[in-house]
Design an enzyme around this catalytic site. Sequence first.
Site, mmCIF file in Angstrom:
data_model
loop_
_atom_site.group_PDB
_atom_site.id
_atom_site.type_symbol
_atom_site.label_atom_id
_atom_site.label_comp_id
_atom_site.label_asym_id
_atom_site.label_seq_id
_atom_site.Cartn_x
_atom_site.Cartn_y
_atom_site.Cartn_z
ATOM 1 N N SER A 77 0.827 -1.208 0.000
ATOM 2 C CA SER A 77 0.000 0.000 0.000
ATOM 3 C C SER A 77 0.864 1.261 0.000
ATOM 4 O O SER A 77 0.381 2.352 -0.322
ATOM 5 C CB SER A 77 -0.934 0.016 1.214
ATOM 6 N N ALA B 95 -1.201 1.041 10.650
ATOM 7 C CA ALA B 95 -0.543 -0.268 10.686
ATOM 8 C C ALA B 95 -0.728 -1.042 9.364
ATOM 9 O O ALA B 95 -1.787 -0.973 8.741
ATOM 10 C CB ALA B 95 -1.118 -1.083 11.846
ATOM 11 N N LYS C 141 -13.201 4.357 -0.171
ATOM 12 C CA LYS C 141 -13.583 3.072 -0.731
ATOM 13 C C LYS C 141 -14.939 3.209 -1.437
ATOM 14 O O LYS C 141 -15.858 3.837 -0.906
ATOM 15 C CB LYS C 141 -13.680 2.011 0.371
#
Length: 363
Positions: free
Chosen positions: A187, A220, A305
């Site tokens: 990512s 994370a 999204k």
Amino acid sequence: MKQLLIYCRPGFEKEAAAEIQERAGQMGCPGFARTKDNSGYVVYECFQPEDGDLLGRKLPFRELIFARQMLVVWAELNDLPLDDRISPIIDAAEGMPLCGDIRVETADTNDGKELSKFCRKFTVPARQALRGKGVLTRAEARNRPTLHLFFTANNKVMLGYSYSYNQSPFHMGIPRLRFPADAPSRSSLKLEEAFHVFIPREEWDTRLTSGMRGVDLGAAPGGWTYQLVARGMMVTAIDNGPMADSLMETGQVKHYREDGFKWRPSRKNTYWLVCDMVDKPARVVALMADWLLAEDCQEAIFNLKLPMKKRYAEAVHNLQQLQEKLDQLGGFQVQAKQLYHDREEITVHVCQPRKVAKLQPKD
């Protein structure tokens, strides 16, 4: 010049078509879009003969969400002789604007991957031949239009051009990035690509530099944090999950195991806010607007999204909601793109140009 060619992510042809149809209509250039599922491109057919060129000049490419590249179609050639593709292309190029360089491209599909090998080999002889016939300048000229040869098969090509001030500067509209071996996740490439697309390269030394502070919400294991750390920034990472040890060992990262939707900085010294949290777009939009309106950050890059259906409508709705919220304070610039490294999402960049201008060195 009745056609406009749009490159897009395969599977998003309907979204790209809906967008160009709406934007062209708003500019008084009616027409219709031709699409083929998973082809990786859209052809917009204008009703008026000069509207393709008008859109190529005046429709701001940077404002298109689902377009990777935009160009005016000059000619569409089928059944090219395999032993001499150059001659028909030269003949078809007669009368088109003088171009400063050439890109031989294909769609970002499995079939396109096979064609890309041919495109690479074809580029040099095509450039030499077109220069010899006066279709291209003798030397590369970046202020001139770019000539595109878009192959859909080894004997089918769309010949066109894009204006240097209104195009993607990247081959096929895709920045070619290498995944850093020490990045915690792939990512990381999303944020790096966003920097290439949204931040002018000549401003990286002032807007993406050491000494700045960044916050990564939903950090994370640290893919986006990695990009900020690599540029010398001090980063506050917010996530209940663990961060990569390699990032914590840099001494540039503070990790708080907290909810990214609830955490706020105690001081207003954050320049960059980045966020790639998986949640409803409306909730992320509200969060980003709150940070920006409270001046808890100066620039933000985040992902929204998209649902499986009505993706264009959902994208436009959420961007409108964001703009309406930001208009309470005013002066914000919002830009959104579906990047190459995105999937079912778009990436949004927000800044205040007047504040960005203060970072630039005085002449």
